[in-house]
Design a protein around this motif. Sequence first.
Motif, PDB file in Angstrom:
ATOM      1  N   ASP A  86       0.804  -1.219   0.000  1.00  0.00           N
ATOM      2  CA  ASP A  86       0.000   0.000   0.000  1.00  0.00           C
ATOM      3  C   ASP A  86       0.839   1.271   0.000  1.00  0.00           C
ATOM      4  O   ASP A  86       0.308   2.376  -0.074  1.00  0.00           O
ATOM      5  N   GLY A  87       2.151   1.113   0.144  1.00  0.00           N
ATOM      6  CA  GLY A  87       3.027   2.275   0.176  1.00  0.00           C
ATOM      7  C   GLY A  87       4.297   2.037  -0.618  1.00  0.00           C
ATOM      8  O   GLY A  87       4.524   0.930  -1.133  1.00  0.00           O
ATOM      9  N   ILE A  88       5.117   3.069  -0.663  1.00  0.00           N
ATOM     10  CA  ILE A  88       6.387   2.993  -1.377  1.00  0.00           C
ATOM     11  C   ILE A  88       7.376   2.158  -0.548  1.00  0.00           C
ATOM     12  O   ILE A  88       7.439   2.293   0.672  1.00  0.00           O
ATOM     13  N   VAL A  89       8.109   1.296  -1.240  1.00  0.00           N
ATOM     14  CA  VAL A  89       8.988   0.351  -0.562  1.00  0.00           C
ATOM     15  C   VAL A  89      10.448   0.772  -0.729  1.00  0.00           C
ATOM     16  O   VAL A  89      10.862   1.186  -1.809  1.00  0.00           O
ATOM     17  N   GLU A  90      11.207   0.693   0.375  1.00  0.00           N
ATOM     18  CA  GLU A  90      12.657   0.904   0.289  1.00  0.00           C
ATOM     19  C   GLU A  90      13.331  -0.132   1.166  1.00  0.00           C
ATOM     20  O   GLU A  90      13.041  -0.210   2.361  1.00  0.00           O
ATOM     21  N   LYS A  91      14.183  -0.927   0.594  1.00  0.00           N
ATOM     22  CA  LYS A  91      14.899  -1.999   1.309  1.00  0.00           C
ATOM     23  C   LYS A  91      13.944  -2.838   2.158  1.00  0.00           C
ATOM     24  O   LYS A  91      14.180  -3.101   3.341  1.00  0.00           O
ATOM     25  N   GLY A  92      12.824  -3.204   1.566  1.00  0.00           N
ATOM     26  CA  GLY A  92      11.891  -4.092   2.253  1.00  0.00           C
ATOM     27  C   GLY A  92      11.009  -3.417   3.288  1.00  0.00           C
ATOM     28  O   GLY A  92      10.210  -4.067   3.960  1.00  0.00           O
ATOM     29  N   VAL A  93      11.148  -2.077   3.424  1.00  0.00           N
ATOM     30  CA  VAL A  93      10.340  -1.346   4.402  1.00  0.00           C
ATOM     31  C   VAL A  93       9.302  -0.504   3.663  1.00  0.00           C
ATOM     32  O   VAL A  93       9.603   0.091   2.628  1.00  0.00           O
TER      33      VAL A  93
END
Length: 336
Positions: A143-150
Amino acid sequence: MGVKPYNDYLYIMYPNQRNRRLRKSPAIRQLVSEYQLSANDLLLPLFITSGKQVKEPISAMPGCYRWSLDLLEEEIKAVWDLGIKAVLLFVKVEDELKDNEGTEALNPEGLMQRAIRTIKKVVPEIVVMTDVALDPYSSYGHDGIVEKGVILNDVTVEVLCKMALSHAQSGADFVAPSDMMDGRILKIRTALEAARWTDTGIMSYSAKYASSFYGPFREALDSAPGFGDKRTYQMDPANRLEAHTETLRDIEEGADIVMVKPGLAYLDIIRDLRDQVDVPIAAYQVSGEYAMLKAAAERGWLEHDAVMMEQLLAFKRAGANMIATYHAKEAAQLLL
Ligand code: PBG
């Protein structure tokens, strides 16, 4: 004078008090009934897809389809004629249009934006509510933007604000953020006010749980998370007080309607909130709940219509003002 022990009380009152007097005929039962269900209480979730003349069945949701915009025109008239006052829109986005930032969500000519305009052209009176979350547009299915699995909170909220504005500009009456990022209601409300979309409302999915009941929906939109699950943003099913915190905060931030989701397994939460807040509460009877009844009825194990109406009434009794349900058309038909 002390309170009499329960058994003693019963012994004294019987046979003078007999509750069966209030149940002895349909007329008296109707007179004393506390809650009624009406088509005015129902929101119909609709799945929209690209192409022409498409009415694609969804396998785990018998009776539900993905509609192309041309066929949606007829469908929306039928929905309105049944007395249903609102639809909740979801789009199935083609894989090649998906990315991590949900860029396609902001396309003024995107499927959602065109769907809103199509519906408002055909039946201007119907209340159009739109799903605001990145998952159908996300290459990760989150549901959101992902960065390094977060799943990043604040940068996601910025995109959600633009998405909500785009829906408002296309004619949505309510935007319905289903993403569970922190602070998004305040930011979306502020963005709508700043752009003078002061009449566009917000229905917040305020108590949305990380539930396994969403399975069939994710098939419908091809939006299952590509890695992990949604437990870092959706609520833990073990928690009750947290639903208060989330909901009170969303109301403070500017939500006009709040929501509890899923439905039947969370009726206690609906009741808790009903006793605590004054704004309208929506319940979402989700895809997995719908699928369970369809499957049992198909096997002849449950009487479909009777169980459906009993479930919908239970939402009213718990304190919901409105119910988002895939049964909306079938139920409205029975209520005509
Ligand atoms: C996505 C969204 C979901 C549902 C509504 N909006 C799925 C999810 O959170 O994974 C579920 C609806 C249903 O199961 O009927 N933000």
